[in-house]
Design a protein around this motif. Structure first.
Motif, short mmCIF file in Angstrom:
data_model
loop_
_atom_site.label_atom_id
_atom_site.label_comp_id
_atom_site.label_asym_id
_atom_site.label_seq_id
_atom_site.Cartn_x
_atom_site.Cartn_y
_atom_site.Cartn_z
N ASN A 158 -49.98 5.58 67.42
CA ASN A 158 -48.74 5.84 68.16
C ASN A 158 -47.51 5.47 67.34
O ASN A 158 -46.51 6.20 67.32
CB ASN A 158 -48.74 5.03 69.47
N ILE A 159 -47.59 4.33 66.65
CA ILE A 159 -46.48 3.89 65.81
C ILE A 159 -46.23 4.89 64.68
O ILE A 159 -45.08 5.23 64.37
CB ILE A 159 -46.76 2.48 65.24
N GLU A 175 -38.52 2.00 70.20
CA GLU A 175 -39.86 2.09 70.77
C GLU A 175 -40.90 1.70 69.73
O GLU A 175 -41.85 0.97 70.03
CB GLU A 175 -40.11 3.51 71.27
N THR A 176 -40.70 2.17 68.51
CA THR A 176 -41.63 1.84 67.43
C THR A 176 -41.63 0.33 67.16
O THR A 176 -42.68 -0.30 67.07
CB THR A 176 -41.24 2.58 66.14
N ALA A 177 -40.42 -0.24 67.03
CA ALA A 177 -40.30 -1.66 66.72
C ALA A 177 -40.89 -2.54 67.82
O ALA A 177 -41.61 -3.51 67.54
CB ALA A 177 -38.83 -2.01 66.50
N LEU A 178 -40.59 -2.20 69.07
CA LEU A 178 -41.14 -3.00 70.18
C LEU A 178 -42.65 -2.87 70.28
O LEU A 178 -43.35 -3.84 70.59
CB LEU A 178 -40.50 -2.58 71.49
N SER A 179 -43.16 -1.65 70.02
CA SER A 179 -44.61 -1.46 70.04
C SER A 179 -45.28 -2.35 69.00
O SER A 179 -46.29 -3.00 69.27
CB SER A 179 -44.96 0.01 69.78
N ILE A 180 -44.70 -2.38 67.80
CA ILE A 180 -45.23 -3.22 66.73
C ILE A 180 -45.11 -4.69 67.11
O ILE A 180 -46.05 -5.48 66.95
CB ILE A 180 -44.48 -2.95 65.42
N PHE A 181 -43.94 -5.07 67.63
CA PHE A 181 -43.70 -6.47 67.97
C PHE A 181 -44.69 -6.96 69.02
O PHE A 181 -45.36 -7.98 68.84
CB PHE A 181 -42.26 -6.61 68.49
N TYR A 182 -44.82 -6.22 70.11
CA TYR A 182 -45.73 -6.64 71.18
C TYR A 182 -47.18 -6.58 70.74
O TYR A 182 -48.00 -7.40 71.14
CB TYR A 182 -45.52 -5.77 72.43
N VAL A 221 -51.50 -3.90 58.52
CA VAL A 221 -51.36 -3.34 59.87
C VAL A 221 -49.96 -2.78 60.08
O VAL A 221 -49.77 -1.71 60.68
CB VAL A 221 -51.66 -4.42 60.93
N PHE A 222 -48.97 -3.49 59.54
CA PHE A 222 -47.57 -3.12 59.79
C PHE A 222 -47.14 -1.90 58.99
O PHE A 222 -46.46 -1.01 59.50
CB PHE A 222 -46.69 -4.33 59.43
N PHE A 223 -47.56 -1.87 57.72
CA PHE A 223 -47.03 -0.82 56.84
C PHE A 223 -47.94 0.40 56.69
O PHE A 223 -47.52 1.42 56.16
CB PHE A 223 -46.71 -1.40 55.46
#
Length: 640
Positions: A289-290, A527-534, A571-573
């Motif tokens: 999704n991200i 939306e992308t940043a919050l999805s990653i953060f959560y 995971v992040f990149f």
């Protein structure tokens, strides 16, 4: 239990969960404020008084619908992460004696408080920021927009209704989670993971195959308007392949690394790979999704920025002269009045004419090859051609001269209706060049016929006067001149085109699209940043116990921190890397889409994509630093 207790419990819960709720609330407020601003612009009737103002209104109407759809997906998605983390807390309430109906009432108060704060704060910020945002839009489109400063009542009502419905959907989702779960499930809800997934070679192969197929289809698209099915197929293939890439291919790669004993049985790799495999299916869906959100953001940024900064290229491709006038030969009086106005305004604005062309002829569309396809051709009298080229050529009644912009067109005869003509010569160049007729890459056929030739009746019926020239002088003077002549031409009913006027029109159109694209990009990135953060915070709480165990069996704090950093980096990149790959592969298709709008500059498109990617990576990196620090504090705090 009285209402006051429910309200106190709700406020206490919100305060205790501030680390998760605050980013969510801030995002909700921004989304609400953006939605109000776009809705307010779409309902601003004064915008229609501005040149091309109707286009801005239509763009904003579309933007408000898109914002509503994105808000539903975005808020429901992030709400599900918050609810997952809170299941243990709600389960504890149940164990301590609260019934489900009591928990529902607490959730009702929480939802009411967050909804009211989000909508009220968003509307206040939206109303205050509307003036500044309108000023930014005005600057982008190069036109002063009317702004009264008054609050748009219809926009306020529309915003309230829209987000009440969205928050109600989130609330109903939360109630369902409470209703279907038993106390034990709630108590363990934040810890429920999945078993280590098995390698799925077939799905991995299918994912790579679909990715290759999608990329290939995107390269094979020649004309996006005609090959829309192929383009849609490419999008679907890449979309499905992205999910399979993270769900199956990533697991396959990790399994292969796990089988390599020399590589796997090292402390830095063992914990990393085992941690990546743990609940990989759930992670993979989130990462997919991200990745898709990142790709969408990059493509929107690249497209809108390219259109805006490629306006000069678009104008040059569609119009060959600064001024183009087209009028029926019979309208001599009207043309004479317009020419007098041109002479007057040329002197008034201190301009000079150059590359002047004045000729008569007619534009037609007929099926010349009897293949069912209409071709555009321009018919000119021999006398006009000799005058423009300073030649003295002669033709018999059934002869014509032809110049074709399509080099494949070459025949000794030409049939127009029932008349068969002999082609005396194919010319190597022609003194005029027609505009594109609104179709990029339109190839014209130019036919020269004698005054008494077989095509004389066609020209006598549909012959127009064309007057084209360029201007030398200051840009502002050119713009003022073009505006004055366009008004006079409109009054006389004569067709008039100018590069200056068309440039201003495109500034409004593409500036409006860029403005909306920026707002959509911000929403998508949030939306992308919050999805990653959560996602990372959720994983952090789940990994907390595992890393405590690793420390007890001898792993040092430094090794734990290094493992955490490497795991988060991957995971992040990984979604960002795949998104950038999708963007690079999609650039040729984006370039073909740009040509529909007559923007064919590779330099502009590549520059826009590079700038968009750079900005996206910088913001993405900032989110990484914040997430990595928060995750590390949860999993391996400095003081234990």
């Amino acid at each position: 239990m009285n209402k006051q207790l429910y309200r106190k419990l709700a406020l206490t819960n919100l305060k205790k969960n501030a680390s998760m709720m605050l980013p969510y609330l801030i995002t909700c407020i921004i989304v609400v404020s953006f939605y109000y601003i776009v809705s307010s612009l779409s309902m601003n009737t004064q915008l229609k008084t501005v040149s091309s103002g109707n286009f801005i209104v239509d763009v904003m109407k579309f933007g408000s619908l898109l914002f509503a759809a994105l808000s539903v997906l975005f808020l429901l998605y992030t709400n599900s992460f918050i609810m997952k983390r809170r299941k243990k807390e709600l389960g504890l309430y149940h164990i301590l004696g609260l019934e489900k109906k009591h928990i529902r009432k607490v959730l009702t108060w929480e939802s009411a408080i967050t909804s009211f704060c989000s909508i009220a704060s968003g509307l206040i910020i939206g109303v205050v920021a509307n003036q500044f945002v309108t000023a930014i839009l005005s600057k982008m489109i190069g036109t002063k927009l009317p702004f009264s400063g008054a609050i748009s009542g219809p926009a306020v009502v529309k915003t309230i209704i829209t987000f009440v419905i969205i928050f109600l959907l989130s609330f109903l989702y939360n109630l369902r989670q409470i209703h279907v779960a038993n106390p034990v499930e709630l108590l363990k809800g934040g810890q429920l993971g999945e078993k280590e997934p098995k390698a799925k070679g077939l799905l991995a192969g299918l994912g790579l195959g679909l990715l290759l197929c999608g990329y290939t289809l995107s390269f094979l698209v020649n004309n996006p308007e005609k090959d829309s099915n192929m383009m849609l197929g490419a999008v679907v293939c890449v979309l499905v392949a992205t999910y399979l890439l993270f769900i199956a291919v990533s697991i396959q790669v990790l399994k292969l690394l796990q089988q390599n004993e020399h590589f796997y049985y090292k402390s830095k790799n063992f914990t990393l790979i085992s941690g990546m495999l743990y609940r990989m299916k759930q992670n993979a869906l989130g990462l997919s999704n991200i990745c898709i959100l990142s790709t969408a953001t990059l493509l929107i940024m690249t497209t809108t920025v390219s259109l805006y900064f490629g306006i000069n290229n678009t104008v040059a491709n569609e119009l060959d002269h600064d001024i183009s006038i087209n009028a029926p030969v019979a309208d001599k009086d009207k043309v004479s009045k317009l020419f007098k106005s041109i002479d007057k305004n040329i002197n008034k604005h201190s301009l000079k004419r150059k590359n002047v062309l004045k000729y008569t002829g007619g534009k037609f569309a007929e099926d010349l090859d009897a293949d069912g396809k209409f071709e555009m051709f321009f018919l000119m009298r021999l006398k006009e051609y000799n005058h423009l080229t300073r030649q003295n050529m002669s033709l018999s009644k059934d002869e014509v001269l032809i110049f074709s912009e399509d080099p494949t067109k070459h025949s000794d005869t030409l049939t127009l209706g029932k008349k068969k003509l002999s082609v005396k010569e194919y010319l190597k160049k022609f003194p005029i060049k027609n505009n594109s007729a609104g179709i990029y890459g339109q190839k014209w056929l130019y036919i020269v016929s004698p005054k008494d030739g077989l095509l004389a009746d066609k020209l006598s019926r549909e012959s127009n006067l064309y007057y084209e020239f360029d201007l030398t002088g200051k840009d502002q003077d050119k713009s003022n001149f073009s505006y004055a002549i366009s008004k006079e031409a409109e009054r006389l009913g004569i067709q008039f085109e100018s590069r200056s006027g068309y440039h201003d029109d495109l500034m409004v159109r593409f500036g409006g699209l860029l403005f909306l694209g920026m707002l959509i990009s911000i929403i998508l990135f949030m939306e992308t940043a919050l999805s990653i953060f959560y996602k990372q915070i959720s994983e952090g709480y789940d990994d907390q116990t595992r890393f405590k165990i690793l420390k007890k069996i001898g792993m040092s704090q430094k090794e734990i921190r290094n493992t955490i950093r490497r795991q988060i980096l991957i995971v992040f990149f990984s979604p960002l890397v795949i998104a950038l790959l999708h963007l690079c592969v999609a650039l040729p298709l984006v370039m073909k889409l740009m040509k529909i709008a007559f923007m064919d500059s590779w330099a502009v498109t590549l520059g826009s994509s590079a700038v968009s990617a750079t900005v996206f990576i910088l913001i993405y990196g900032a989110v990484f630093l914040l997430t990595e620090r928060t995750y590390r504090k949860i999993v391996a705090p400095s003081k234990q």
